[in-house]
Write an enzyme that holds these catalytic residues in place. Structure first.
Site, short mmCIF file in Angstrom:
data_model
loop_
_atom_site.label_atom_id
_atom_site.label_comp_id
_atom_site.label_asym_id
_atom_site.label_seq_id
_atom_site.Cartn_x
_atom_site.Cartn_y
_atom_site.Cartn_z
N GLU A 1 52.46 34.93 40.35
CA GLU A 1 52.22 35.60 39.28
C GLU A 1 52.99 34.90 38.04
O GLU A 1 52.14 34.83 37.04
CB GLU A 1 53.16 36.93 39.42
CG GLU A 1 52.96 37.96 38.38
CD GLU A 1 51.71 38.56 38.32
OE1 GLU A 1 51.16 38.98 39.19
OE2 GLU A 1 51.45 39.05 37.07
N CYS B 1 45.22 45.74 45.80
CA CYS B 1 46.59 45.48 45.94
C CYS B 1 46.78 45.90 47.51
O CYS B 1 46.69 47.01 47.90
CB CYS B 1 47.54 46.02 45.29
SG CYS B 1 49.40 45.70 45.45
N ASP C 1 46.18 46.16 40.35
CA ASP C 1 46.96 45.40 41.17
C ASP C 1 48.52 45.23 40.31
O ASP C 1 48.49 45.79 39.08
CB ASP C 1 46.32 43.86 41.53
CG ASP C 1 47.43 43.07 42.11
OD1 ASP C 1 47.73 43.28 43.30
OD2 ASP C 1 47.58 41.87 41.90
N SER C 2 49.39 45.07 41.01
CA SER C 2 50.61 44.69 40.46
C SER C 2 50.68 43.64 39.57
O SER C 2 51.47 43.49 38.73
CB SER C 2 51.61 44.26 41.69
OG SER C 2 51.28 43.06 42.38
N THR D 1 49.56 45.85 49.16
CA THR D 1 50.97 46.71 49.01
C THR D 1 50.56 48.24 48.58
O THR D 1 51.34 49.10 49.05
CB THR D 1 52.03 46.11 48.18
OG1 THR D 1 52.03 44.77 48.52
CG2 THR D 1 53.13 46.72 48.40
N CYS E 1 47.66 39.46 51.28
CA CYS E 1 47.86 39.77 49.91
C CYS E 1 47.06 39.47 48.80
O CYS E 1 46.51 38.08 49.00
CB CYS E 1 49.26 39.31 49.62
SG CYS E 1 49.85 39.33 47.75
N THR E 2 46.66 40.03 47.63
CA THR E 2 45.59 39.66 46.78
C THR E 2 45.91 38.40 46.10
O THR E 2 44.97 37.88 45.41
CB THR E 2 44.95 40.83 46.14
OG1 THR E 2 45.87 41.40 45.45
CG2 THR E 2 44.15 41.76 46.82
N HIS E 3 47.17 38.10 45.96
CA HIS E 3 47.66 37.08 45.16
C HIS E 3 47.37 35.88 46.02
O HIS E 3 47.08 34.70 45.19
CB HIS E 3 49.07 37.08 44.92
CG HIS E 3 49.43 38.01 43.78
ND1 HIS E 3 49.44 39.34 43.92
CD2 HIS E 3 50.02 37.47 42.41
CE1 HIS E 3 49.88 39.96 42.70
NE2 HIS E 3 50.12 38.89 41.94
N1 DGL Z 1 48.84 41.56 45.26
C1 DGL Z 1 49.31 42.57 45.99
C2 DGL Z 1 49.30 42.66 47.46
O1 DGL Z 1 48.23 42.83 47.65
C3 DGL Z 1 50.88 42.69 45.69
C4 DGL Z 1 51.95 41.54 45.64
C5 DGL Z 1 53.11 41.81 45.04
O2 DGL Z 1 53.13 42.57 43.99
O3 DGL Z 1 54.32 41.63 45.56
O4 DGL Z 1 49.97 42.96 48.14
#
Ligand code: DGL
Length: 275
Positions: free
Chosen positions: A159, A76, A12-13, A78, A191-193
């Protein structure tokens, strides 16, 4: 896939993919995972499509060369939206599972037909997401309204663990969806965050709105792709899982402890860009 080939790379990012790793470890306790948070470059969501595609290629090449993974989960939305087709073309021999906003299950769950999608600008602006949405709308047998909400800044705040910004941005973005959709009853965490901001998002949405996450569905899909039987999935892995980051190891160690109850120090690594 046999027992000697159970080493799955997950990236992931940043820390967001831990929400997917949590579900993966529950569904596949016998699998060894190497998790890479590209926190030095997070967030990805407001970067260009080319940048995300190239960086994802660099990460997967590195995970294969250095860690010898034999399957991959792109944890992720994205990176899945902007890079998974290219990754599958380059690594045709590697089983790859991605994560996409769960708009189909959300549409099935929604009574009002009003569904909000919280995701990054990169995900919502991608061809892949547009096609997913068009397919769903074309197949709908009753009125379906989908409101896409780019949540600028929210993944970055999660983050950094910036509670003030998470609260402010969560309220602002969910508020925009509510304003656009008076009968909103289902909100997709695309988004996984975002599962790590679930209290803020649920409070902003109100108790009548159901939040839909994708971690468990991705874990089930990974089990299918790995073709692991229950007994094999439950066997102890042959080696320890690992937490790696291109950013601050303390941040990933703390996030994994807080969210997964996983007491394991993360290691800092350098993942070179494509030459
Ligand atoms: N966690 C990621 C997602 O699911 C990326 C969030 C990000 O880095 O902007 O999209």
């Amino acid at each position: 896939m046999n027992a000697s080939a159970r080493h799955v790379g997950v990236f992931d990012s940043g820390v967001g993919g831990l929400s997917v790793l949590r579900a993966l470890r529950t569904e596949l306790p016998g699998v060894r995972f190497t998790y890479l948070a590209d926190s030095l470059h997070a967030p990805y969501g407001e970067r260009s499509a080319d940048w995300v595609a190239n960086r994802s290629q660099a990460i997967v090449r590195w995970l294969r060369q250095v860690h010898r993974i034999d399957a991959l989960v792109v944890a992720c939305n994205t990176a899945t939206a902007l890079a998974i087709d290219g990754l599958r073309a380059t690594h045709a021999d590697l089983p790859i599972v991605g994560v996409e906003p769960a708009i189909k299950p959300a549409a099935e769950l929604s009574a009002s037909g009003q569904v909000g999608v919280l995701a990054t600008r990169g995900t919502l602006g991608s061809e892949r997401y547009r096609a997913l949405r068009q397919r769903l709308e074309a197949a709908a047998t009753r009125p379906l309204h989908i409101h896409d909400q780019p949540c600028d800044g929210l993944a970055g705040a999660i983050e950094r663990g910036d509670a003030e910004a998470i609260g402010r941005l969560g309220n602002q973005h969910v508020g925009s969806v509510r304003q656009a959709m008076p009968a909103l009853d289902t909100l997709v965490l695309g988004c996984t965050h975002y599962p790590f901001a679930i209290e803020v998002l649920q409070q902003a949405a109100g108790p009548a709105v159901r939040l839909v996450d994708t971690g468990e569905a991705v874990a089930r899909r990974t089990r299918q792709v790995l073709q692991l039987a229950t007994a094999e999935a439950g066997q102890a892995p042959q080696a320890e899982s690992a937490l790696l980051t291109t950013g601050e190891p303390e941040a990933l160690t703390a996030a994994a402890h807080r969210w997964l109850g996983w007491q394991q120090p993360a290691q800092r690594v350098v993942v070179p860009d494509l030459g």
